[in-house]
Design an enzyme around this catalytic site. Sequence first.
Site, PDB file in Angstrom:
ATOM      1  N   GLU A  60      40.035  -6.290   9.335  1.00 19.29           N
ATOM      2  CA  GLU A  60      39.024  -5.394   8.785  1.00 19.29           C
ATOM      3  C   GLU A  60      39.786  -4.495   7.824  1.00 19.29           C
ATOM      4  O   GLU A  60      40.829  -3.942   8.198  1.00 19.29           O
ATOM      5  CB  GLU A  60      38.395  -4.535   9.888  1.00 19.29           C
ATOM      6  CG  GLU A  60      37.323  -3.604   9.323  1.00 19.29           C
ATOM      7  CD  GLU A  60      36.741  -2.624  10.346  1.00 19.29           C
ATOM      8  OE1 GLU A  60      37.352  -2.434  11.417  1.00 19.29           O
ATOM      9  OE2 GLU A  60      35.679  -2.054  10.041  1.00 19.29           O
ATOM     10  N   ARG A 295      48.148  -9.829  22.423  1.00 20.93           N
ATOM     11  CA  ARG A 295      48.619  -9.073  21.267  1.00 20.93           C
ATOM     12  C   ARG A 295      50.022  -8.562  21.544  1.00 20.93           C
ATOM     13  O   ARG A 295      50.482  -8.528  22.688  1.00 20.93           O
ATOM     14  CB  ARG A 295      47.675  -7.903  20.993  1.00 20.93           C
ATOM     15  CG  ARG A 295      47.640  -6.914  22.151  1.00 20.93           C
ATOM     16  CD  ARG A 295      47.052  -5.543  21.790  1.00 20.93           C
ATOM     17  NE  ARG A 295      46.664  -5.396  20.417  1.00 20.93           N
ATOM     18  CZ  ARG A 295      45.384  -5.294  20.014  1.00 20.93           C
ATOM     19  NH1 ARG A 295      44.422  -5.350  20.898  1.00 20.93           N
ATOM     20  NH2 ARG A 295      45.108  -5.133  18.746  1.00 20.93           N
ATOM     21  N   LYS A 305      45.861   2.042  16.004  1.00 23.36           N
ATOM     22  CA  LYS A 305      45.415   2.568  14.728  1.00 23.36           C
ATOM     23  C   LYS A 305      45.226   4.085  14.810  1.00 23.36           C
ATOM     24  O   LYS A 305      45.606   4.822  13.909  1.00 23.36           O
ATOM     25  CB  LYS A 305      44.100   1.877  14.348  1.00 23.36           C
ATOM     26  CG  LYS A 305      43.749   1.970  12.892  1.00 23.36           C
ATOM     27  CD  LYS A 305      42.688   0.934  12.523  1.00 23.36           C
ATOM     28  CE  LYS A 305      43.261  -0.443  12.306  1.00 23.36           C
ATOM     29  NZ  LYS A 305      42.261  -1.454  11.920  1.00 23.36           N
TER      30      LYS A 305
END
Length: 588
Positions: A60, A295, A305
């Site tokens: 994104e 991950r 983030k």
Amino acid sequence: MSSTKTPILAASNFIRQIIERDIEQGTYATRRWAGSPGDAAYQAAGLPDPAKIRTRFPPEPNGYLHIGHAKSICLNFGLARDYDGVCHMRFDDTNPEKEEQEYVDSITDAVQWLGFGWEAFGTSHLYYASNYFDFMYRAAEALIQSGHAYVDQQTAEEMRANRGTLTEAGKDSPWRNRPAEESLALFREMRDGKHADGSLILRAKIDMAAPNINLRDPAIYRIKRATHHNTGDKWCIYPMYTFAHPIEDALEQITHSICTLEFEDQRPFYDWLLERLVEAALLAQPLPKQYEFARLNLTYVVLSKRKLIELVENHHVSGWDDPRLPTLAGARRRGYTAEGFRLFAERIGVSKADSWIEYTILEDCMREVLNISAERRIAVLDPIKLVINNYPENQSEDCFAPNHPLKPELGKRVVPLTRELWIEREDFEETPPKGYFRLTPGGLVRLRYGYVVKCTGFETDADGKITVVHCEYLPDTKSGTPGSDSIKVKGNIHWVSVNHAYAAEVRLYDRLFKEAHPGAGDSNYLDDINPNSVKTIIAQLELSLKEAHAEDRFQFERHGYFVADRKDSVAGRPVFNRTVTLRDAWQK
RNA sequence: UGGGGAGUCGCCAAGUUGGUUAAGGCACUGGGUUUUGAUCCCAGCAUCCGAAGGUUCGAGUCCUUCCUCCCCAGCCA
């Protein structure tokens, strides 16, 4: 002797096994590809897909890529490369409130920097989810018409309340069974801007009692008046990730849709949606399949983030490309290499087990790559003066230093030796600890590429701090001359002529956090910030370094790997960042 | 105490349908080479696969029970 260690060999993992099985069984052999993404009818008119598999990297565009993304990038692009497929670069831009062009630019930059591209079989495979909004809208109407979606007008709070809990079933919305025609009309009004943001929402009709909460009539289209970076103000309704992602994959003929573990619960919906659209003749089999892997978690680093943004905005670091940050932009400035990241990705593997990779693994990969590729140079980071008392003033003599000990073909360069030199403060000890074999009063040491010298004394300032060390050189010991090593010395120290030095700014970076797991337990990760994560010094470098260009990388002998900062270097006046130190078996 | 995942050496991670002595990497420990205390080279490093039972001539791989950890209740992705 050296370089054969680096070849990156792909280890077996569960995803490769699935792909190999699919190729062997011809699972996707019947797929057709009309040259670009498209629906069933469009693709059916195409040729057999020349790509054996199609994967995708779907960020994104709402932030900077970090080391965790590098794992995903190497995985997806690497798989495509290894199995004669293609990996699509796709921006998952379905939420205009968060996404910006600046991010898409930084993301494409980062992926290319890592060494991957999306040109394959004669075309570019750079796509945007927003390019599929028309199809998604069509798919939504089809879902409504087939009774698989409805427009709900509960408030967000009501929806939450009626969703139930992890252990209790949810309750049907009072609008759940409104006629399809009514939902369709309402949905069109949503599209036409006749309703306020949040007043209506399109939901898939599945099962409010499903044990998997993601199947309790998930929201798929919401009203959101926001200017999209790509489609502008064309739409005021936007699809949710849940709905959009499977469609993106299908339109692009993706075969293996690889994502992280937290999307595992989403897979049943992924399959449900695509099957409904096949029934509606909008899509054709074989459908893409989603697979999940763990991950990356790295010690001494934060990759969330939210935390990264906080570090930047609260000025704990200088920006998104601060060399201490685990962003790809930061790592690049730090001197980390793309090849090192690719090595790292292969070395850590891919599995479904939550894991924490030790940060040193990453550093080791960088050392391994840099050891082979970086030319050697000499730098004195903490200078004190060494005077060779029996060496004539105003005399200068050429010494020859190999540019790369593992690559003699790279030749040697001249480094001038003079009476006064800069040496490393830590290479002299008045009272040496046991095992110390550098310069000590009365002791012998070799000036690397030069002569063996004997320490004859030293000077201190008022505080007792060493200012100058005196020595005498042994004339017959010059490196490279016959009999030069007749006198064996264990110590070997580097130096730079005082009259031939480039005083440069050098940043000595260390890890940003002093704890392996910043913020573990109840602590605040900000409290774990290493107060000494950077030390800026003026170092005395060999003159040749003055000509270094931005991003040139070197090993400063006996210190580590350094890179000319790509942002702050000026022609003729480069500034250096320490990428990583050399290993040091000498514990002080 | 709903659903979905995961547990193999300090850190990662192979281990296809159960079949000799459980890959490999990193780390670590010895030794060697070396004008970088770097690199490189050699050697060592899990009788044991979360635990306990069971099936079997034989199980990390099959069955049962249990334990631990991760994810899910955004009109985020």
